[in-house]
Design a protein around this motif. Sequence first.
Motif, PDB file in Angstrom:
ATOM      1  N   ALA A 109       0.729  -1.106   0.018  1.00  0.00           N
ATOM      2  CA  ALA A 109       0.085  -0.057   0.055  1.00  0.00           C
ATOM      3  C   ALA A 109       0.811   1.318  -0.123  1.00  0.00           C
ATOM      4  O   ALA A 109       0.572   2.279  -0.885  1.00  0.00           O
ATOM      5  N   ARG A 110       2.057   1.190   0.648  1.00  0.00           N
ATOM      6  CA  ARG A 110       2.745   2.500   0.886  1.00  0.00           C
ATOM      7  C   ARG A 110       3.523   2.494  -0.735  1.00  0.00           C
ATOM      8  O   ARG A 110       3.789   3.592  -0.921  1.00  0.00           O
ATOM      9  N   TYR A 111       3.859   1.343  -1.218  1.00  0.00           N
ATOM     10  CA  TYR A 111       4.419   1.609  -2.527  1.00  0.00           C
ATOM     11  C   TYR A 111       3.450   2.182  -3.606  1.00  0.00           C
ATOM     12  O   TYR A 111       3.843   3.044  -4.375  1.00  0.00           O
ATOM     13  N   ARG A 112       2.319   1.481  -3.623  1.00  0.00           N
ATOM     14  CA  ARG A 112       1.338   2.162  -4.543  1.00  0.00           C
ATOM     15  C   ARG A 112       1.325   3.615  -4.138  1.00  0.00           C
ATOM     16  O   ARG A 112       1.234   4.353  -5.126  1.00  0.00           O
ATOM     17  N   GLN A 113       1.148   4.066  -2.917  1.00  0.00           N
ATOM     18  CA  GLN A 113       0.792   5.382  -2.627  1.00  0.00           C
ATOM     19  C   GLN A 113       2.202   6.199  -3.162  1.00  0.00           C
ATOM     20  O   GLN A 113       1.864   7.396  -3.561  1.00  0.00           O
ATOM     21  N   SER A 114       3.224   5.818  -2.923  1.00  0.00           N
ATOM     22  CA  SER A 114       4.405   6.410  -3.404  1.00  0.00           C
ATOM     23  C   SER A 114       4.470   6.809  -4.739  1.00  0.00           C
ATOM     24  O   SER A 114       4.728   7.723  -5.581  1.00  0.00           O
ATOM     25  N   LEU A 115       3.865   5.619  -5.745  1.00  0.00           N
ATOM     26  CA  LEU A 115       3.968   5.829  -7.116  1.00  0.00           C
ATOM     27  C   LEU A 115       2.779   6.826  -7.536  1.00  0.00           C
ATOM     28  O   LEU A 115       3.257   7.500  -8.545  1.00  0.00           O
ATOM     29  N   GLU A 116       1.765   6.812  -6.815  1.00  0.00           N
ATOM     30  CA  GLU A 116       0.685   7.930  -7.218  1.00  0.00           C
ATOM     31  C   GLU A 116       1.186   9.356  -6.662  1.00  0.00           C
ATOM     32  O   GLU A 116       0.571  10.133  -7.382  1.00  0.00           O
ATOM     33  N   GLN A 117       1.835   9.418  -5.883  1.00  0.00           N
ATOM     34  CA  GLN A 117       2.672  10.761  -5.427  1.00  0.00           C
ATOM     35  C   GLN A 117       3.525  11.087  -6.248  1.00  0.00           C
ATOM     36  O   GLN A 117       3.738  12.371  -6.497  1.00  0.00           O
ATOM     37  N   ALA A 118       4.254  10.353  -7.168  1.00  0.00           N
ATOM     38  CA  ALA A 118       5.377  10.569  -8.134  1.00  0.00           C
ATOM     39  C   ALA A 118       4.658  11.451  -8.963  1.00  0.00           C
ATOM     40  O   ALA A 118       5.435  11.970  -9.841  1.00  0.00           O
ATOM     41  N   ASP A 119       3.436  11.359  -9.532  1.00  0.00           N
ATOM     42  CA  ASP A 119       2.941  12.280 -10.714  1.00  0.00           C
ATOM     43  C   ASP A 119       3.722  12.010 -11.804  1.00  0.00           C
ATOM     44  O   ASP A 119       4.172  13.005 -12.481  1.00  0.00           O
TER      45      ASP A 119
END
Length: 67
Positions: free
Chosen positions: A42-52
């Motif tokens: 979940a943290r990894y997916r969230q970091s991917l989403e934040q990377a824009d």
Amino acid sequence: MQQFLLLTLCALAITGCSRSPAEQLAYRHAEEQYQINMERSARYRQSLEQADGESPAPIIITSRPAD
């Protein structure tokens, strides 16, 4: 006689389904590891989403040299 056999089979089925202490420990460890993996995912997916759209840094796994 059939009722006795049925009762015996039911008793064996109920008592035979319990896990040994080692199996319980292994099951608990697997459950804990599953939760850890889900949180990391979940943290990894969230970091991917934040990377824009930016490419995330690669994950490099190295081992420590033997002493």
